[in-house]
Structures are given as C-alpha cells and as structure tokens.
Write a protein that holds these residues in place. Structure first.
Motif, PDB file in Angstrom:
ATOM      1  N   SER A 416       5.376  -0.330  -0.323  1.00 26.77           N
ATOM      2  CA  SER A 416       6.017  -0.654  -1.592  1.00 26.77           C
ATOM      3  C   SER A 416       7.049  -1.758  -1.386  1.00 26.77           C
ATOM      4  O   SER A 416       7.882  -1.664  -0.472  1.00 26.77           O
ATOM      5  N   TRP A 422      11.161  -3.070  -6.525  1.00 28.04           N
ATOM      6  CA  TRP A 422      10.139  -2.124  -6.963  1.00 28.04           C
ATOM      7  C   TRP A 422      10.582  -0.703  -6.583  1.00 28.04           C
ATOM      8  O   TRP A 422      10.915  -0.427  -5.427  1.00 28.04           O
ATOM      9  N   TYR A 427       5.506   1.470  -8.121  1.00 27.56           N
ATOM     10  CA  TYR A 427       4.446   1.079  -7.193  1.00 27.56           C
ATOM     11  C   TYR A 427       3.240   2.009  -7.328  1.00 27.56           C
ATOM     12  O   TYR A 427       2.089   1.564  -7.299  1.00 27.56           O
TER      13      TYR A 427
END
Length: 476
Positions: A416, A422, A427
């Motif tokens: 990820s 993120w 993700y």
C-alpha cells in the motif's frame, strides 16, 4: 576495448587552456621580494637565498605545454550485455604534448544501475618505465560507496595514455551512461595547470534478461504454411492426425501399408499442417507501479513488461513465427512484424527505449487507427490494468473479433502506498475495484493471466485456440 573517440575541442586553443598555479605565484613573489630586499639593503645573502627559487622556477618553465590532455571513454567488445552480466569500461587520458604530465586528476560519473566493483589504472603498454599509477582502488565503505565515486590520481608521460579501468555488474536493462568524465593536469613541476577537459558520456546497452517461457499450446489461427505450429486443419505437416481411406489427390508416400493390407483397402496417414503465426505484443505504458530493485531485486511493472516481452518474442521467433511490438501510449511506437534472429535483436534494441508516458487523452485511435491488426494475429497485451482506458482498449479489441490475451504485470506483492497518503482501507477498496474490472474483462471474452514465467500462457492459449475453432452460430 572499442576505438577511442577523442574530442577535437581539445586542440582548438592549444595554449589558452593553461593557467599558473598558486605555487608559481608564490615562487615568483618570494624570489622577487628577496632580490629587491637584497639590492636595497645591500645584502648578498638575500640574493643568494632568492637564487634557488628563481632558477628552479625558470628550469621548470623551460618547456611549456602547448596542448590540452585528451579524454575519452570506451566500452568492452565482449558481445551483447544482459542484466546480471559483467560490464567493463575504461576512462582514458592521453598526453599529446611534448612534456610529461606530472599529475593527472580524473573523475567520472557512473549510472547507479552499473555497480562498479573494481576501479584502477592500467598504463599503456607502449610506455617504457614508470609505475602503474595508483593501482586498484578500494572504497572507504564497501557497503555504501562505489570505488568509482572518488577522484583518481596518476601521471602520464609524453605520447602515452593511461586507462582507468572500471569493472562491475549491470543491474538493470536500459541504456546506462558512463560519464561525463573529466581530467585536469598539472605540469612544469606543478606550476601550470590545465582547465578541466570533459568528454561526453558513453551509454552502455544492457538487454533485458529473458525469463524462462515456453508455450506448448497451438495458436488460435495461423496465416502461412510455414512454421512450427501444428494447425487444427488437415494439410502437409509432421503431426499425425489419424488414418483415413485413400482419396483422389492423396500422395502415394502417405499410404499406410499396414492398415491397407489389414483392411484390404488403401488408407493414408492424415497430418495437420504446420503453420506460422503472427504474434503482436502490445505494451501498456500508461502507468508504472512498484520500485525496481535490479536484476536480483523486486521488479516494477515496467521491468516485468520488458522482460516478459523479450521472453515471448524469443519463444515465438525461435519457432519461426512473425512478431511485432506496439506501445499503447501517446508515443505509439511500433515495430513491424518479421521473423528470424535479426528480428529478435531488433526487439531487444527496441525494448531499451520503452518508457512510461502518462497521457490525458485516449491513445486507442492513435495506436490502432491507421494500421489494422491482422484478423489471424494473436494479440498479447502486457498491462498492469491501472488505467480504465487499458480495460476499455482490451474490450474493444475483443469486440472487434481479435484473439486477445491480457497478461497482468502488476506485482503480486505490491504494498500500500502509505507514503502518498493512501490508507489501508482505500488500498483494499482499490484492489477490489480492480478485481471487478478483471472479472468484467473475462465476461467480455478477454482471458487475463498473471505473468509467472514458464507456462504462464499455456492454459489461456489452449482456451483461445478452442474458442477460435468452435463453430459460430449466427441468427437469421
């Protein structure tokens, strides 16, 4: 080593490139002060003390240099270089002048994808006498510092050249530069120094390492009557399809006498025709993911794409098929279809210039508009499926009646991207959305398989071949 390419700019201004050093200024100043003081004060001892400085400076400057040093870079002629192979090159400095170079300081840049393990001077064999320069160099910290990442010092006699040999390992495919390299020279006992002479870098071609790949299944369709693929259609070939009753037009050499004597009727051996195929490898260069770790490390999307393309091209070209390459991106680079060893070398050269090009517009018409793909060609699309346009392109090819195989090049262990903001939940949602997109492609008749080296495409090619030979039901 290849022949040196000496820059002509080193001879443009023979004398303008030399300047006095601070040592010359100090010697002249000291001798002048002592002489003036000795004359004004009437002291002979001061004049005697200034004499060695004045005579030494005059003796050192009796022969002044007229030409700048020559610097060039050459690579070895050991044949094509592949990822993980040994790379050797040399940075050379030559002395075209009539005076010796007392001190030469050289330095060069090296691509981080060329890991230099050894660096040292080797003097030209035409020179008699002298020591071999600084000898093999060792880095201060072998774990973090390259031996080439420091200045090198040597001396060069008149009319000779000294080579700084670099030896190491190529870590990744591509065109990797060695250089620019530069040298500065001190002569006349260190009283004169040249300006820095810099030469252009030399790019070393490193071809991608071919991953093991072997597809044993038949092609969906084949165009010509030459090649190594066994068609599902009867014809002249080497693959036995069965035994049937003799018919007008059959060749006598095909008669199976054992079956004919037993059945009391002529029978012939039926074969499948050997056909060549056209394979179009389409490289999706719209997006990149992952981080490349070189030949022994992790592979990014671009690494997997290039290495898989080289393996697929080598396999089908070895079987006598025609292979062409396309880029799905704004550049729309194209390699025409051809067969043979020469095409394989052209493919490797073509792959060295593959780059990721982000684009905001739809490149489909730019790639497939003017030239139409052969209806019998197998289109192998190497794509990470990171862009929705890639999925749309695959669906349009399938709806157009093409035989398309999508190869997923996204690393399976892609982590990820938390450094880009993120979250783990975002993700996972992106992964789920991508899986749904792959499922929709399969519903459209586009098989998607992850690249895994040997046998990656066998199962998919078998299904595509069966689909190509299945009868089509048309409505009235």
């Amino acid at each position: 080593m290849t022949g040196p390419t000496v820059p002509s700019a080193t001879e443009a201004e023979p004398a303008a490139g030399w300047a006095p050093t601070p040592a010359l200024g100090r010697a002249v100043l000291l001798a002048g002060l002592l002489l003036v003081a000795g004359v004004l004060l009437g002291r002979v001892d001061l004049i005697v003390l200034a004499a060695p400085f004045a005579l030494g400076t005059a003796y050192a400057l009796r022969r002044r240099p007229t030409a700048l040093p020559q610097v060039w870079i050459s690579e070895s002629d050991g044949g094509p270089l592949v990822e993980g192979g040994d790379v050797t090159a040399a940075v050379s400095v030559g002395n075209p002048d009539t005076v010796d170079y007392d001190l030469v300081v050289m330095r060069t840049r090296v691509s981080p994808w060329l890991r230099i393990d050894r660096a040292g001077f080797v003097r030209d064999e035409t020179v008699d006498g002298g020591e071999p320069g600084a000898g093999p160099a060792t880095p201060d910290n072998a774990g973090r510092r390259s031996p080439a990442d420091r200045p090198f010092v040597t001396s060069v006699p008149t009319g000779a050249a000294v080579d700084l040999e670099l030896a190491g390992k190529a870590l990744r495919w591509g065109r990797h530069p060695i250089g620019p390299a530069g040298a500065r020279v001190a002569t006349a006992g260190g009283l004169l120094v040249s300006r820095a002479v810099i030469t252009e870098p030399v790019r070393i071609r490193v071809y991608p390492r071919t991953e093991p790949f072997e597809a044993v299944e038949a092609m969906p369709r084949a165009a010509g009557l030459v090649g190594a693929h066994h068609s599902r259609r009867p014809g002249e070939g080497g693959e036995l399809a069965g035994v049937r009753v003799f018919a007008p037009g059959d060749r006598l050499r095909r008669i199976d006498w054992r079956v004919s004597l037993r059945a009391r009727q002529l029978h012939v051996a039926a074969t499948l025709s050997d056909r060549d195929a056209e394979v179009v490898v389409l490289l999706d260069v719209l997006a990149e993911a992952g981080r490349s770790g070189g030949v022994d490390g992790a592979a990014s999307v671009l690494d997997t794409t290039v290495r898989a393309t080289a393996a697929i091209a080598e396999h089908y070209l070895h079987r006598g098929d025609r292979v062409s390459l396309l880029e799905y991106g704004p550049a729309a680079r194209r390699l025409r279809p051809a067969a043979g060893r020469r095409q394989y070398l052209t493919v490797l050269e073509w792959l060295l210039d593959v780059r990721v090009h982000a684009s905001a517009h739809e490149p489909y018409d730019q790639v497939f508009g003017p030239q139409l793909l052969s209806s019998d060609a197998l289109v192998v699309v190497l794509t990470p499926l990171l862009d929705e346009r890639s999925a749309q392109m695959l669906a349009r090819l399938a709806r157009g009646g093409r035989f398309v195989v999508a190869v997923d090049t996204l690393p399976a262990d892609l982590a990820s991207p938390k450094d880009r903001g993120w979250a783990e939940v975002a993700y996972r949602l992106w992964r789920l959305d991508r899986d749904i997109m792959i499922g929709q492609l399969r519903e459209h008749g586009v098989p998607v398989v992850r690249w895994a080296g040997a046998g990656s495409l066998d199962l998919v090619l078998r299904d595509v071949a069966r689909l190509a030979t299945a009868p089509r039901v048309g409505g009235r």
